[in-house]
Scaffold this motif. Sequence first.
Motif, PDB file in Angstrom:
ATOM      1  N   LYS A 286       0.815  -1.218   0.000  1.00  0.00           N
ATOM      2  CA  LYS A 286       0.000   0.000   0.000  1.00  0.00           C
ATOM      3  C   LYS A 286       0.852   1.274   0.000  1.00  0.00           C
ATOM      4  O   LYS A 286       0.335   2.358  -0.242  1.00  0.00           O
ATOM      5  CB  LYS A 286      -0.939   0.015   1.210  1.00  0.00           C
ATOM      6  CG  LYS A 286      -2.093  -0.973   1.110  1.00  0.00           C
ATOM      7  CD  LYS A 286      -3.024  -0.790   2.290  1.00  0.00           C
ATOM      8  CE  LYS A 286      -4.186  -1.763   2.228  1.00  0.00           C
ATOM      9  NZ  LYS A 286      -5.107  -1.605   3.370  1.00  0.00           N
ATOM     10  N   LYS A 287       2.134   1.126   0.320  1.00  0.00           N
ATOM     11  CA  LYS A 287       3.003   2.294   0.371  1.00  0.00           C
ATOM     12  C   LYS A 287       3.459   2.625  -1.047  1.00  0.00           C
ATOM     13  O   LYS A 287       4.517   2.185  -1.513  1.00  0.00           O
ATOM     14  CB  LYS A 287       4.194   2.022   1.283  1.00  0.00           C
ATOM     15  CG  LYS A 287       3.787   1.771   2.737  1.00  0.00           C
ATOM     16  CD  LYS A 287       4.997   1.482   3.607  1.00  0.00           C
ATOM     17  CE  LYS A 287       4.588   1.240   5.052  1.00  0.00           C
ATOM     18  NZ  LYS A 287       5.758   0.932   5.927  1.00  0.00           N
ATOM     19  N   LEU A 288       2.652   3.397  -1.732  1.00  0.00           N
ATOM     20  CA  LEU A 288       2.885   3.662  -3.145  1.00  0.00           C
ATOM     21  C   LEU A 288       3.768   4.891  -3.324  1.00  0.00           C
ATOM     22  O   LEU A 288       3.462   5.975  -2.807  1.00  0.00           O
ATOM     23  CB  LEU A 288       1.555   3.875  -3.870  1.00  0.00           C
ATOM     24  CG  LEU A 288       0.555   2.727  -3.765  1.00  0.00           C
ATOM     25  CD1 LEU A 288      -0.761   3.110  -4.428  1.00  0.00           C
ATOM     26  CD2 LEU A 288       1.102   1.467  -4.400  1.00  0.00           C
ATOM     27  N   PRO A 289       4.876   4.736  -4.041  1.00  0.00           N
ATOM     28  CA  PRO A 289       5.729   5.897  -4.313  1.00  0.00           C
ATOM     29  C   PRO A 289       5.086   6.866  -5.304  1.00  0.00           C
ATOM     30  O   PRO A 289       5.488   8.012  -5.400  1.00  0.00           O
ATOM     31  CB  PRO A 289       6.994   5.273  -4.903  1.00  0.00           C
ATOM     32  CG  PRO A 289       6.523   3.983  -5.490  1.00  0.00           C
ATOM     33  CD  PRO A 289       5.423   3.496  -4.600  1.00  0.00           C
ATOM     34  N   HIS A 290       4.078   6.409  -6.021  1.00  0.00           N
ATOM     35  CA  HIS A 290       3.377   7.241  -6.997  1.00  0.00           C
ATOM     36  C   HIS A 290       1.944   6.740  -7.066  1.00  0.00           C
ATOM     37  O   HIS A 290       1.700   5.536  -7.181  1.00  0.00           O
ATOM     38  CB  HIS A 290       4.066   7.129  -8.365  1.00  0.00           C
ATOM     39  CG  HIS A 290       3.538   8.101  -9.392  1.00  0.00           C
ATOM     40  ND1 HIS A 290       2.337   7.949 -10.015  1.00  0.00           N
ATOM     41  CD2 HIS A 290       4.086   9.245  -9.888  1.00  0.00           C
ATOM     42  CE1 HIS A 290       2.150   8.941 -10.864  1.00  0.00           C
ATOM     43  NE2 HIS A 290       3.208   9.753 -10.799  1.00  0.00           N
ATOM     44  N   ARG A 291       0.985   7.663  -6.982  1.00  0.00           N
ATOM     45  CA  ARG A 291      -0.408   7.235  -6.940  1.00  0.00           C
ATOM     46  C   ARG A 291      -0.870   6.608  -8.244  1.00  0.00           C
ATOM     47  O   ARG A 291      -1.910   5.961  -8.300  1.00  0.00           O
ATOM     48  CB  ARG A 291      -1.307   8.419  -6.578  1.00  0.00           C
ATOM     49  CG  ARG A 291      -0.988   9.035  -5.227  1.00  0.00           C
ATOM     50  CD  ARG A 291      -1.190   8.068  -4.099  1.00  0.00           C
ATOM     51  NE  ARG A 291      -2.580   7.851  -3.794  1.00  0.00           N
ATOM     52  CZ  ARG A 291      -3.041   6.995  -2.893  1.00  0.00           C
ATOM     53  NH1 ARG A 291      -2.192   6.238  -2.226  1.00  0.00           N
ATOM     54  NH2 ARG A 291      -4.326   6.875  -2.680  1.00  0.00           N
ATOM     55  N   GLY A 292      -0.101   6.791  -9.302  1.00  0.00           N
ATOM     56  CA  GLY A 292      -0.434   6.138 -10.559  1.00  0.00           C
ATOM     57  C   GLY A 292      -0.330   4.631 -10.497  1.00  0.00           C
ATOM     58  O   GLY A 292      -0.847   3.917 -11.353  1.00  0.00           O
ATOM     59  N   LEU A 293       0.321   4.114  -9.458  1.00  0.00           N
ATOM     60  CA  LEU A 293       0.451   2.665  -9.257  1.00  0.00           C
ATOM     61  C   LEU A 293      -0.714   2.101  -8.458  1.00  0.00           C
ATOM     62  O   LEU A 293      -0.733   0.921  -8.136  1.00  0.00           O
ATOM     63  CB  LEU A 293       1.761   2.362  -8.523  1.00  0.00           C
ATOM     64  CG  LEU A 293       3.053   2.821  -9.205  1.00  0.00           C
ATOM     65  CD1 LEU A 293       4.248   2.589  -8.291  1.00  0.00           C
ATOM     66  CD2 LEU A 293       3.248   2.092 -10.522  1.00  0.00           C
ATOM     67  N   GLN A 294      -1.674   2.927  -8.144  1.00  0.00           N
ATOM     68  CA  GLN A 294      -2.782   2.531  -7.268  1.00  0.00           C
ATOM     69  C   GLN A 294      -3.793   1.644  -7.988  1.00  0.00           C
ATOM     70  O   GLN A 294      -3.993   1.736  -9.201  1.00  0.00           O
ATOM     71  CB  GLN A 294      -3.490   3.790  -6.752  1.00  0.00           C
ATOM     72  CG  GLN A 294      -4.609   3.514  -5.767  1.00  0.00           C
ATOM     73  CD  GLN A 294      -5.260   4.810  -5.306  1.00  0.00           C
ATOM     74  OE1 GLN A 294      -4.649   5.872  -5.389  1.00  0.00           O
ATOM     75  NE2 GLN A 294      -6.487   4.709  -4.826  1.00  0.00           N
ATOM     76  N   THR A 295      -4.443   0.781  -7.213  1.00  0.00           N
ATOM     77  CA  THR A 295      -5.544  -0.040  -7.716  1.00  0.00           C
ATOM     78  C   THR A 295      -6.874   0.626  -7.364  1.00  0.00           C
ATOM     79  O   THR A 295      -6.935   1.533  -6.530  1.00  0.00           O
ATOM     80  CB  THR A 295      -5.500  -1.448  -7.108  1.00  0.00           C
ATOM     81  OG1 THR A 295      -5.491  -1.349  -5.685  1.00  0.00           O
ATOM     82  CG2 THR A 295      -4.261  -2.200  -7.584  1.00  0.00           C
ATOM     83  N   THR A 333      19.523   8.891 -10.271  1.00  0.00           N
ATOM     84  CA  THR A 333      20.197   8.234  -9.145  1.00  0.00           C
ATOM     85  C   THR A 333      19.184   7.708  -8.114  1.00  0.00           C
ATOM     86  O   THR A 333      19.576   7.216  -7.061  1.00  0.00           O
ATOM     87  CB  THR A 333      21.137   9.222  -8.455  1.00  0.00           C
ATOM     88  OG1 THR A 333      20.383  10.369  -8.022  1.00  0.00           O
ATOM     89  CG2 THR A 333      22.255   9.655  -9.400  1.00  0.00           C
ATOM     90  N   GLY A 334      17.904   7.841  -8.422  1.00  0.00           N
ATOM     91  CA  GLY A 334      16.877   7.397  -7.484  1.00  0.00           C
ATOM     92  C   GLY A 334      16.385   5.995  -7.795  1.00  0.00           C
ATOM     93  O   GLY A 334      17.112   5.150  -8.317  1.00  0.00           O
ATOM     94  N   LYS A 335      15.102   5.778  -7.483  1.00  0.00           N
ATOM     95  CA  LYS A 335      14.478   4.480  -7.685  1.00  0.00           C
ATOM     96  C   LYS A 335      13.554   4.510  -8.911  1.00  0.00           C
ATOM     97  O   LYS A 335      12.966   5.539  -9.240  1.00  0.00           O
ATOM     98  CB  LYS A 335      13.652   4.097  -6.456  1.00  0.00           C
ATOM     99  CG  LYS A 335      14.475   3.740  -5.227  1.00  0.00           C
ATOM    100  CD  LYS A 335      15.051   2.346  -5.348  1.00  0.00           C
ATOM    101  CE  LYS A 335      15.708   1.922  -4.041  1.00  0.00           C
ATOM    102  NZ  LYS A 335      16.275   0.552  -4.131  1.00  0.00           N
ATOM    103  N   ALA A 336      13.458   3.366  -9.544  1.00  0.00           N
ATOM    104  CA  ALA A 336      12.464   3.148 -10.600  1.00  0.00           C
ATOM    105  C   ALA A 336      11.514   2.074 -10.097  1.00  0.00           C
ATOM    106  O   ALA A 336      11.938   1.085  -9.486  1.00  0.00           O
ATOM    107  CB  ALA A 336      13.137   2.710 -11.893  1.00  0.00           C
ATOM    108  N   TYR A 337      10.218   2.263 -10.338  1.00  0.00           N
ATOM    109  CA  TYR A 337       9.212   1.338  -9.836  1.00  0.00           C
ATOM    110  C   TYR A 337       8.421   0.756 -11.003  1.00  0.00           C
ATOM    111  O   TYR A 337       8.111   1.458 -11.970  1.00  0.00           O
ATOM    112  CB  TYR A 337       8.267   2.041  -8.864  1.00  0.00           C
ATOM    113  CG  TYR A 337       8.976   2.655  -7.686  1.00  0.00           C
ATOM    114  CD1 TYR A 337       9.230   1.915  -6.537  1.00  0.00           C
ATOM    115  CD2 TYR A 337       9.406   3.980  -7.733  1.00  0.00           C
ATOM    116  CE1 TYR A 337       9.885   2.486  -5.461  1.00  0.00           C
ATOM    117  CE2 TYR A 337      10.068   4.557  -6.664  1.00  0.00           C
ATOM    118  CZ  TYR A 337      10.309   3.803  -5.525  1.00  0.00           C
ATOM    119  OH  TYR A 337      10.972   4.365  -4.463  1.00  0.00           O
ATOM    120  N   ARG A 338       8.093  -0.499 -10.850  1.00  0.00           N
ATOM    121  CA  ARG A 338       7.349  -1.199 -11.896  1.00  0.00           C
ATOM    122  C   ARG A 338       6.200  -1.960 -11.240  1.00  0.00           C
ATOM    123  O   ARG A 338       6.379  -2.617 -10.206  1.00  0.00           O
ATOM    124  CB  ARG A 338       8.256  -2.180 -12.648  1.00  0.00           C
ATOM    125  CG  ARG A 338       7.551  -3.054 -13.674  1.00  0.00           C
ATOM    126  CD  ARG A 338       8.534  -4.064 -14.266  1.00  0.00           C
ATOM    127  NE  ARG A 338       7.914  -4.912 -15.272  1.00  0.00           N
ATOM    128  CZ  ARG A 338       7.249  -6.027 -15.013  1.00  0.00           C
ATOM    129  NH1 ARG A 338       7.123  -6.447 -13.756  1.00  0.00           N
ATOM    130  NH2 ARG A 338       6.724  -6.739 -15.986  1.00  0.00           N
TER     131      ARG A 338
END
Length: 503
Positions: A286-295, A333-338
Amino acid sequence: METLSIILLCVFIPVTVLLSICLLCIHSYWKRKWKSITKENDIEAKGDIKIGNQSKENVKHTLRRGPSHQDPTFVADEKLGGRKKKQKKKSKATKRSIDVENQDGAKQIRVEESKLFEFDPPIGNKNLGNTCFFNSSLQALYFTKFFEDALSLLKVSAPNFQNLKLTKSVLELLEKKNVNHTQELRSVLNAVRNINNQFGRGTQEDSYELLNTLLGGILDELQNGDRTCKPIDVDSGVNGISLKNLFTGIFITIYVYDSCNDVEVDFEEFTTLSIPIADNIDQNFKKLPHRGLQTISSEDPRFDIEKGLAVLTQIEDYEESDLPCRVCNIEGTGKAYRRMLVFTPPPVLVIHIDRFKMNDFNRLTKNAQRLKYPRIFNMAKFCSVANTELSTNSLNYELYAVVVHSGALGGGHYYAYVNTTRMHDVEKWQEHLKRSPLDLEKLKSNVEEFLRKRHEFQDDSGQTEVCKVKDSWFYVSDESVCSASVDEVISHKDAYILFYEVH
C-alpha cells in the motif's frame, strides 16, 4: 252406453297423449337444467383449487410458465420433473422474480426480473486413453456462457470457416455433446495435437497447458484468417459476441521514476492468469511511491487466491541506473518502480494455481497445499485506476467451474466441478462483450498523460452487496456424472484451475 264409452275413449286418449308429451318435455327441460347447474358447480369447485398461494385466475398461467415461487429451489425441481420437452439449446435465459441472499447469507433481498441462466445437466466424455486432462477442461468450456454462441456465429459469418480446423471441430463437439460424441471428441484432440504434438499420444498431460493450447489455437486461427465476430441476437439479450472478448483481458505495466517523475506504460493481452501459492505477502504494497500505481480498491487480500493475485501484481523497485527512464533518457540516481496490473478484465476469468515447486533434492514436485478460494470475489484490488471506466461494482466475479488434479506430479487424475444454474447480469456482460478493439498505441499515450497529471485518486474500496441464486453443482469425471454440493467444491484441496465469470 256404447256411444258414451266411445266418446270417453276419444277424449281420454288424446288428453293422455298430450299429458305424456308435456311430462316428457318438462322432464327433458329439468334434466338439461340440472346438468348445467351441476357443471357450473364443478367448474366453480375446481376453480377454488390453489397451486401454492395462487388463486384460480393464476392456474393456467402457472401451468404454462411455472409457479411464481419465492423459494429458488423450485428451479431445480422444475428442471428435474416439471418439463415435458427438453431444452434444445445448451442454455436459456429467463426472467424471474425470486428471493436471493447476499454472500454471507445474512439477509434476504428481492431481485425483480432477474436473469437466470440455466444449462442442461452435464454429459460425460469418454476417456480416449489417459485423456482425463482433456475431458476436464472441456467440461468447463461446455458451461462457459456464450462460448458455443460465439463459435456458431463464426460458422455463419466466416467464409473460410471450413478451413478453421480446430474451431470447426470444437463447434461440432459442442453441438453434439448431449449425444454420442466420441468421434467429435477425438477430432478435437487430433486438431489440438496438430498444434502441439505432445497431446493425444496416450500419455497423461497438463490440463492447463491443454486449455491454453486449445484457446490460443482458436484465437490464432481467427487472427490468421483475419475474421472478426459480427453482432447477433441471442435469447439472453446479449448482442455482439466476440470470442476474443470473452476470454481476453489486458495487462497494464506501469513504470515511474523518482528523478524525473516520468510515467511510462505498456499493454499486453492475456487469456488466463497463473498465480503462485503465496504463504505471505509484502504488507508494504500500500506504500505507493506514486499514486499512478494505485488499484481501484485498496482492500487487503483475504483469500489465498487473492494473495496469489497480490503477488502477481505487487510493486517491484529497481535502481534507476539499472532501469533508466525511456521517456527522457536521463540516468537518474533514485528508484524506478514497476507494477503490472489488470487494465481490462475479461468476462470469463481463468485462474491457474501454480502447484509446481522444487523440493530439497532440487526436483520438481507438486505443491499439495490447500488453498481457500471464494465463491464470489472482487477484482478491484488488482485493477489499475488508469482505466476510469471500471468501478468496484462492475468487478464482482463468481465461480462456475473448477478443474481438480488428484495425485502426484508424475500421475494422478483430473476431474471437474461445474455449475449449471447462475444469475446473469446482462448489462455487465454487454459492457465486456461489446468492447471495441483498442488502439494500444493511442491508449498508451492517453494513459501516460492522465497518470502524469493526476497523483491523487479516489479510493473505490467498500464491500458491495453480492447476490446469488441457489445453484446446481455437478461432479464430472470422464463419463461419470453425479450431483455435488457447493461445500464440496469450495476450497477443494486439489483445485488446479478456477473458472470465474462476471457476476
